[in-house]
Design an enzyme around this catalytic site. Structure first.
Site, PDB file in Angstrom:
ATOM      1  N   CYS A 133      16.988  -1.334 -64.478  1.00 48.04           N
ATOM      2  CA  CYS A 133      15.826  -0.602 -64.971  1.00 48.04           C
ATOM      3  C   CYS A 133      16.241   0.460 -65.976  1.00 48.04           C
ATOM      4  O   CYS A 133      15.505   0.740 -66.930  1.00 48.04           O
ATOM      5  CB  CYS A 133      15.070   0.022 -63.808  1.00 48.04           C
ATOM      6  N   GLU A 203      13.199  -7.661 -63.829  1.00 48.19           N
ATOM      7  CA  GLU A 203      12.755  -7.025 -65.067  1.00 48.19           C
ATOM      8  C   GLU A 203      12.002  -8.025 -65.950  1.00 48.19           C
ATOM      9  O   GLU A 203      10.936  -7.718 -66.490  1.00 48.19           O
ATOM     10  CB  GLU A 203      13.948  -6.438 -65.827  1.00 48.19           C
TER      11      GLU A 203
END
Length: 218
Positions: A133, A203
């Site tokens: 992230c 993601e």
């Protein structure tokens, strides 16, 4: 052995390429991304960042030295601040409030995986799980900043993740990744790599969920 960060990134090169090629991401730079998809993404990102902040706080609690504890604690606070500031300003234009909308399946799954890993695994596994992230967003932000966007709302979002301030944050976590990685056995490194790859996949899934305006099927 080389740096741990290089080993980790080599594992996810194809995932990162798939993220850059995703129509959500390309739509940010050419302005073609539908507002509904961006709004869905921002709402889910608000939900996600609250969970991510808790995962970072858990990393702070488990860190073996004071410097890493301070770093992750500051980043946990920063995630909450980003959720409040950026999302409040963006939602003022997009309309509505994240608090009034449900957490979508991919968001729920990603946060659940993070929390299970940071609480149930080793410190190294926790770092591996939270790293994408930071890192993928910085790399995507850098690429998008270079491309620019004709849409001022999308350009504002890109500027946050493509700027030097965020890269400085990411560099500190990468340094900690290398420090921790140098101490690991092959089996421990393998677990760290597995979590890093898994959350990198999440993601991509998060971008894709925004593109699809994902909802619960039943």
């Amino acid at each position: 052995m080389g740096r741990t960060r290089d080993t980790l990134w080599a594992d996810v090169g194809s995932i990162y390429a798939a993220i850059l090629a995703h129509p959500f991401v390309t739509g940010l730079t050419d302005g073609s991304l539908p507002r509904a998809a961006f709004r869905h993404y921002i709402v889910q990102d608000a939900h996600y960042l609250r969970g991510y902040a808790k995962a970072l706080a858990a990393c702070a609690a488990r860190a073996p030295d004071e410097d890493a504890t301070v770093m992750f604690a500051e980043h946990a606070a920063g995630a909450i601040a980003a959720e409040r500031d950026l999302h409040v300003s963006l939602m003022a234009e997009l309309g509505g409030s994240p608090e009034n909308e449900p957490v979508a399946p991919t968001t729920r799954a990603y946060v659940s995986y993070l929390m299970a890993t940071v609480l149930g695994g080793s410190y190294a596994e926790a770092v591996g799980a939270v790293l994408p992230c930071y890192w993928i967003y910085a790399r995507v932000g850098e690429a998008l900043l270079a491309a620019g966007s004709p849409d001022p709302l999308y350009a504002r979002w890109i500027a946050m993740y493509g700027g030097e301030a965020f890269q400085t944050v990411v560099d500190a976590v990468l340094a900690e990744t290398d420090r921790v990685g140098a101490t690991l056995s092959p089996a421990e490194l393998a677990r760290m790599r597995e979590h890093f790859t898994t959350t990198s996949r999440y993601e991509w899934m998060f971008w894709d969920a925004g593109w699809r305006c994902e909802e619960w099927p039943v």
